[in-house]
Design an enzyme around this catalytic site. Structure first.
Site, PDB file in Angstrom:
ATOM      1  N   HIS A 264       0.848  -1.187   0.000  1.00 27.93           N
ATOM      2  CA  HIS A 264       0.000   0.000   0.000  1.00 27.93           C
ATOM      3  C   HIS A 264       0.888   1.243   0.000  1.00 27.93           C
ATOM      4  O   HIS A 264       1.943   1.263   0.637  1.00 27.93           O
ATOM      5  CB  HIS A 264      -0.901   0.031   1.234  1.00 27.93           C
ATOM      6  CG  HIS A 264      -2.085  -0.873   1.144  1.00 27.93           C
ATOM      7  ND1 HIS A 264      -2.914  -0.897   0.054  1.00 27.93           N
ATOM      8  CD2 HIS A 264      -2.584  -1.783   2.026  1.00 27.93           C
ATOM      9  CE1 HIS A 264      -3.880  -1.786   0.260  1.00 27.93           C
ATOM     10  NE2 HIS A 264      -3.701  -2.338   1.443  1.00 27.93           N
ATOM     11  N   CYS A 312      -0.087   2.673  -4.756  1.00 29.63           N
ATOM     12  CA  CYS A 312      -0.703   4.001  -4.872  1.00 29.63           C
ATOM     13  C   CYS A 312       0.279   5.085  -4.448  1.00 29.63           C
ATOM     14  O   CYS A 312       1.161   4.866  -3.613  1.00 29.63           O
ATOM     15  CB  CYS A 312      -1.949   4.096  -3.997  1.00 29.63           C
ATOM     16  SG  CYS A 312      -3.342   3.124  -4.570  1.00 29.63           S
TER      17      CYS A 312
END
Length: 432
Positions: A264, A312
């Site tokens: 992440h 991301c």
């Protein structure tokens, strides 16, 4: 597994073989998850190949040796799990070797309970049958010098990606006289892929991410790369492993180094890009990049270094909410990163992002990351005649044409720091 525990096993494999029965130990390791089905299958294949090379030892003797070697390649809980198995099987002498203690009178009174769903039933009526001690062939031994240098171990397990991208082979070494090319000629030291995939988090699981690891390993093995693989690691373990790998003989000899870090990502409160680890910590992406400077990483001086970051880079979503598609962003509440990045001179470095700064990247819940899967596909189709930077451009173009169920889109980008030559992977061809 800790380096200390790995060394204890490797230094005492002959004694461990003498005090354990191969078949009973293998069954317990399979049942309790210390070895996967794939590792057990590879154990047989590797041992059979070794038997054909050196017929001095029986197949079972070599498999016994390989069993302990594979255990040293398992995760941080492998050593303790091995001790529990040895305790349950009453292999007191083998347990003494691991513990380096003399008294184990209470072993039988303190046997651990295996998992409730375990199908393994100890054969209490059968006494352990010791395997005769064997002097192992040189090809299975580590030298004293190698044992004293604790370095990461190459990942050798088999993988089964959902799609097996078959790499087209090149028929000749590709060069570019006008721009120049990085040397990619070696048969045994073509490249290193350091793969890190953080899938499990306290409140989240990155569905489909396992397939990204499998696809990358499958493709880069065909390219002749050595694979080093970490899964669900803390920030400390990641940096410790990275630093050891960058200082190792593997890296000194290699022609190319690629890091693929899947996790992440987000912007912290200072709008700096950070990536998360499975222990809940985050670190600035720039600090990872800094580890590949010429000062910190002399083993890779003038060699191509590629960093692949498919996570991301912020919370912005181009269109709508996803249904069967997830993003690799995280809920950021505080800046847990207290590290200060140190800037050094960098060169021969290519950094590949799956999305623009501030935006999310998408991952299919079954098949994996859009970017990673497309990268594997394009490498398989074009690496035989296309340099790596052009491969990345094709990946970016293809991903930009993808849409989620509700219209989400993604645009990747890359930038280089002194990546001044063409990088041709030359699959299936060497000059050695």
């Amino acid at each position: 597994m800790d380096d200390k525990h790995r060394k204890i096993i490797k230094d005492n494999i002959t004694k461990l073989i003498q005090h354990t029965d191969f078949k009973r130990l293998l069954q317990a390791c399979k049942t309790e998850g210390l070895l996967s089905a794939g590792m057990v299958n590879n154990l047989h294949i590797d041992s059979k190949n070794m038997l054909e090379v050196d017929g001095t030892y029986t197949l079972e003797e070599i498999k016994h040796q390989k069993l302990f070697e594979k255990i040293t390649h398992r995760g941080p809980e492998a050593f303790d799990k091995l001790k529990k198995i040895l305790t349950y099987l009453d292999y007191v002498e083998a347990l003494q070797i691991l513990e380096r203690e003399k008294e184990f009178q209470r072993i039988r009174d303190n046997r651990p309970n295996f998992t409730q769903h375990s199908s393994y039933v100890p054969e209490k009526e059968i006494d352990p049958i010791p395997t005769p001690a064997v002097d192992l062939p040189d090809s299975l031994q580590l030298s004293e010098e190698q044992n004293s240098i604790l370095i990461p171990n190459e990942f050798l397990d088999s993988v089964e990606p959902k799609v097996k991208y078959e790499v087209k082979k090149t028929v000749q070494m590709i060069t570019n006289d006008k721009i120049g090319t990085y040397s990619m000629k070696s048969k045994d030291n073509r490249g290193i892929l350091f793969l890190v995939n953080n899938i499990k988090f306290d409140t989240d699981y990155r569905n489909g991410a396992e397939n990204d690891s499998a696809a990358l390993i499958y493709v880069f093995r065909q390219l002749g790369f050595k694979i080093f693989n970490l899964k669900d690691v803390s920030q400390k373990l990641f940096f410790d492993y990275l630093e050891k790998l960058l200082k190792s003989e593997y890296t000194r000899k290699t022609e190319c180094f690629i890091l693929a870090l899947m996790s992440h990502g987000e912007l912290n409160t200072k709008k700096e890009e950070v990536v998360g680890f499975s222990d809940g910590s985050t670190v600035k992406v720039q600090l990872i990049i800094d580890h590949f400077s010429n000062v910190k990483c002399p083993n890779l001086l003038e060699k191509p270094k590629v960093l692949i970051f498919p996570f991301c880079r912020g919370p912005i979503e181009e269109r709508g909410n996803m249904t069967n598609t997830e993003s690799d962003t995280m809920s950021y509440t505080q800046d847990k990163d207290n590290n200060t990045a140190m800037m050094y001179k960098e060169s021969d470095l290519l950094i590949c992002f799956a999305t623009n700064k501030g935006f999310k990247s998408f991952r299919d819940q079954k098949n994996g990351s859009w970017y990673v899967q497309e990268l594997c596909k394009v490498i398989a189709e074009h690496a035989h005649d296309t340099d790596f930077q052009d491969i990345i451009k094709i990946v970016q173009r293809n991903v930009s044409k993808m849409f989620s169920e509700n219209g989400g889109i993604q645009m990747g980008n890359s930038h280089d720091l002194g990546f001044n030559y063409k990088l041709f992977l030359n699959p299936g061809f060497s000059e050695e």
